[in-house]
Design an enzyme around this catalytic site. Structure first.
Site, mmCIF file in Angstrom:
data_model
loop_
_atom_site.group_PDB
_atom_site.id
_atom_site.type_symbol
_atom_site.label_atom_id
_atom_site.label_comp_id
_atom_site.label_asym_id
_atom_site.label_seq_id
_atom_site.Cartn_x
_atom_site.Cartn_y
_atom_site.Cartn_z
ATOM 1 N N ARG A 82 0.834 -1.206 0.000
ATOM 2 C CA ARG A 82 0.000 0.000 0.000
ATOM 3 C C ARG A 82 0.870 1.258 0.000
ATOM 4 O O ARG A 82 0.559 2.245 -0.685
ATOM 5 C CB ARG A 82 -0.901 -0.017 1.240
ATOM 6 C CG ARG A 82 -1.815 1.191 1.418
ATOM 7 C CD ARG A 82 -2.624 1.026 2.699
ATOM 8 N NE ARG A 82 -3.330 2.227 3.085
ATOM 9 C CZ ARG A 82 -4.576 2.518 2.746
ATOM 10 N NH1 ARG A 82 -5.258 1.683 1.984
ATOM 11 N NH2 ARG A 82 -5.153 3.632 3.167
ATOM 12 N N HIS B 9 0.545 4.243 -2.790
ATOM 13 C CA HIS B 9 0.203 5.605 -2.389
ATOM 14 C C HIS B 9 1.326 6.583 -2.692
ATOM 15 O O HIS B 9 1.072 7.717 -3.096
ATOM 16 C CB HIS B 9 -0.155 5.632 -0.902
ATOM 17 C CG HIS B 9 -1.509 5.076 -0.608
ATOM 18 N ND1 HIS B 9 -2.235 5.408 0.519
ATOM 19 C CD2 HIS B 9 -2.291 4.194 -1.297
ATOM 20 C CE1 HIS B 9 -3.400 4.762 0.497
ATOM 21 N NE2 HIS B 9 -3.439 4.018 -0.580
ATOM 22 N N ASP B 10 2.555 6.150 -2.523
ATOM 23 C CA ASP B 10 3.677 7.029 -2.833
ATOM 24 C C ASP B 10 3.684 7.396 -4.313
ATOM 25 O O ASP B 10 3.784 8.568 -4.678
ATOM 26 C CB ASP B 10 4.998 6.355 -2.452
ATOM 27 C CG ASP B 10 6.190 7.276 -2.650
ATOM 28 O OD1 ASP B 10 6.162 8.398 -2.106
ATOM 29 O OD2 ASP B 10 7.145 6.888 -3.341
ATOM 30 N N GLY C 263 4.360 10.869 -7.622
ATOM 31 C CA GLY C 263 5.274 10.005 -8.337
ATOM 32 C C GLY C 263 6.084 9.204 -7.327
ATOM 33 O O GLY C 263 6.076 9.476 -6.128
ATOM 34 N N ASP D 213 8.642 8.841 -5.366
ATOM 35 C CA ASP D 213 9.768 9.653 -4.879
ATOM 36 C C ASP D 213 9.966 9.576 -3.373
ATOM 37 O O ASP D 213 10.714 10.367 -2.800
ATOM 38 C CB ASP D 213 9.583 11.105 -5.295
ATOM 39 C CG ASP D 213 8.404 11.777 -4.594
ATOM 40 O OD1 ASP D 213 7.576 11.061 -3.986
ATOM 41 O OD2 ASP D 213 8.307 13.017 -4.651
ATOM 42 N N ASN E 256 -3.653 7.720 4.544
ATOM 43 C CA ASN E 256 -2.395 7.047 4.864
ATOM 44 C C ASN E 256 -2.246 6.683 6.337
ATOM 45 O O ASN E 256 -1.218 6.126 6.735
ATOM 46 C CB ASN E 256 -1.206 7.926 4.452
ATOM 47 C CG ASN E 256 -0.980 7.911 2.953
ATOM 48 O OD1 ASN E 256 -1.334 6.947 2.284
ATOM 49 N ND2 ASN E 256 -0.410 8.976 2.433
ATOM 50 N N PRO F 117 -7.440 7.375 -5.202
ATOM 51 C CA PRO F 117 -8.795 6.876 -5.474
ATOM 52 C C PRO F 117 -9.376 6.163 -4.270
ATOM 53 O O PRO F 117 -8.808 5.180 -3.799
ATOM 54 C CB PRO F 117 -8.589 5.918 -6.656
ATOM 55 C CG PRO F 117 -7.149 5.553 -6.611
ATOM 56 C CD PRO F 117 -6.421 6.718 -6.034
ATOM 57 N N HIS G 239 -5.269 -6.072 -3.517
ATOM 58 C CA HIS G 239 -6.165 -6.218 -2.377
ATOM 59 C C HIS G 239 -6.278 -7.673 -1.920
ATOM 60 O O HIS G 239 -6.983 -7.954 -0.954
ATOM 61 C CB HIS G 239 -7.559 -5.692 -2.729
ATOM 62 C CG HIS G 239 -7.626 -4.207 -2.847
ATOM 63 N ND1 HIS G 239 -8.758 -3.542 -3.240
ATOM 64 C CD2 HIS G 239 -6.698 -3.242 -2.615
ATOM 65 C CE1 HIS G 239 -8.532 -2.241 -3.256
ATOM 66 N NE2 HIS G 239 -7.291 -2.041 -2.879
ATOM 67 N N THR G 240 -5.602 -8.564 -2.618
ATOM 68 C CA THR G 240 -5.633 -9.971 -2.202
ATOM 69 C C THR G 240 -4.913 -10.190 -0.886
ATOM 70 O O THR G 240 -5.071 -11.236 -0.246
ATOM 71 C CB THR G 240 -5.019 -10.887 -3.284
ATOM 72 O OG1 THR G 240 -5.219 -12.257 -2.919
ATOM 73 C CG2 THR G 240 -3.529 -10.639 -3.448
ATOM 74 N N ASP H 54 -9.580 -10.614 1.546
ATOM 75 C CA ASP H 54 -10.090 -11.848 0.949
ATOM 76 C C ASP H 54 -9.817 -12.992 1.907
ATOM 77 O O ASP H 54 -9.168 -12.812 2.942
ATOM 78 C CB ASP H 54 -9.565 -12.074 -0.483
ATOM 79 C CG ASP H 54 -8.176 -12.699 -0.583
ATOM 80 O OD1 ASP H 54 -7.694 -13.307 0.392
ATOM 81 O OD2 ASP H 54 -7.569 -12.583 -1.657
ATOM 82 N N THR I 18 -7.962 -15.501 1.893
ATOM 83 C CA THR I 18 -6.570 -15.952 2.046
ATOM 84 C C THR I 18 -5.690 -14.700 2.113
ATOM 85 O O THR I 18 -4.774 -14.523 1.310
ATOM 86 C CB THR I 18 -6.137 -16.851 0.872
ATOM 87 O OG1 THR I 18 -6.306 -16.134 -0.368
ATOM 88 C CG2 THR I 18 -6.960 -18.121 0.830
#
Length: 322
Positions: free
Chosen positions: A62, A66-67, A72, A74, A94, A161, A191-192, A245, A247
């Site tokens: 994550r 997000h970075d 970009g 960085d 975050n 998003p 997201h798994t 999920d 697993t």
């Protein structure tokens, strides 16, 4: 996107700090001579942290997403807030990323082995690959040579998003960063692994609309299970939520299989099945894990090239600029 917490278009694109894909070329062998032990040092640090805390893989993956999505790739997500500026890591989306200590530990070891050589941004990118591989997912050669940013603003996290986006909004958000529809569905597969807090999906469980209490795209029995995990009276605790999920510690294609059965946790996950532009990709990955792994590796390389800086500083410390 969101991983641990419950991993913004034509009309709202103006509010974006749009990050363009890098025009420069990174190099898989960038540190072969200057710091040949770099990837080994990072892998060992990540592996040890994961054994100590099983939440580390989802948080580091994550962190990478997000970075790259904000300014970009960085490492601006690592910078600390100051009295005059609230940094990205303290922006609402975050708050649940955490595990910054893993990158800090790896960077500290790298500074001893090869001072002022390996950027924080490259450490994040390599660590993201390593957590996927350690969790049973694919391996890919990480392109390296990024430089670190010196600016980090919490208000820019609004450009991530959210889990409430529909497919058109998701497509436009990813396109603004040079990523295709297929990249978007593929990277959503991250997201798994991970966990989501109730706040990221509770709007789907009650008072969803004027006519329906529960999001109709959600499997009813699944919704009832989530309601029990997120009672209105006590759904703000750090452990109130659900795995993304069944697993959640294994990187696999179960995420897509659950979407097919109406058990996507986020509205943005389940929406992928209701749009012809994305439905076929979900169905393909649900049936073919090898195809998902292959495309995920390719999309991660593309994401890692978003807005990278090839000139600038290599931060000595993760938390503040030189």
């Amino acid at each position: 996107m969101a991983f641990s917490k419950g991993l913004v278009f034509a009309m709202v694109i103006a509010i974006f700090a749009i990050v363009k894909p890098s025009e420069g070329a990174l190099n898989a062998h960038y540190y072969d001579r200057s710091c040949p032990a770099a990837e080994k040092i990072i892998l060992e640090t990540v592996r040890n942290a994961t054994l100590y805390d099983p939440k580390v893989p989802a948080r580091l993956l994550r962190m990478f997403f997000h970075d790259c999505f904000i300014r970009g790739c960085d490492a601006s997500i690592l910078l600390d807030s100051t009295r005059s500026n609230q940094a990205e890591k303290d922006g609402p989306p975050n708050i649940s990323v955490r595990s910054f200590y893993v990158i800090e530990d790896a960077k500290r070891k790298l500074e001893k082995a090869c001072p002022r050589t390996v950027s924080c941004a490259d450490v994040i990118a390599i660590a993201a690959r390593d957590v996927v591989t350690l969790s049973g997912g694919p391996y890919w050669s990480v392109l390296k040579g990024r430089k670190d940013g010196t600016v980090s603003r919490a208000n820019e996290t609004r450009n991530l998003p959210p889990p409430t986006f529909n497919v058109s909004q998701l497509i436009q958000s990813f396109a603004a960063r040079g990523l295709s529809v297929k990249d978007m569905v593929t990277l959503s597969g991250g997201h798994t692994i991970g966990f989501s807090h109730c706040s990221s999906f509770e709007s789907r469980l009650q008072n969803f609309s004027k006519f329906q209490d529960i999001d109709p795209s959600m499997n009813y029995a699944f919704a009832q299970t989530l309601k029990k995990k997120c009672p209105r009276s006590s759904n703000r605790g750090k452990n109130a939520g659900t795995v993304l999920d069944s697993t959640a510690s294994v990187f696999d294609n179960v995420y897509y299989k659950l979407i097919l059965s109406g058990k996507g946790v986020f509205g943005s996950d389940q929406a992928l099945l209701g749009d012809s532009r994305t439905k076929w990709i979900v169905e393909t990955y649900a049936q073919d894990q090898k195809a998902f792994f292959r495309e995920f590796a390719a999309s991660m390389v593309k994401l890692g090239n978003v807005g990278v800086k090839e000139t600038g500083q290599v931060r000595i410390y993760t938390r503040f600029a030189n």
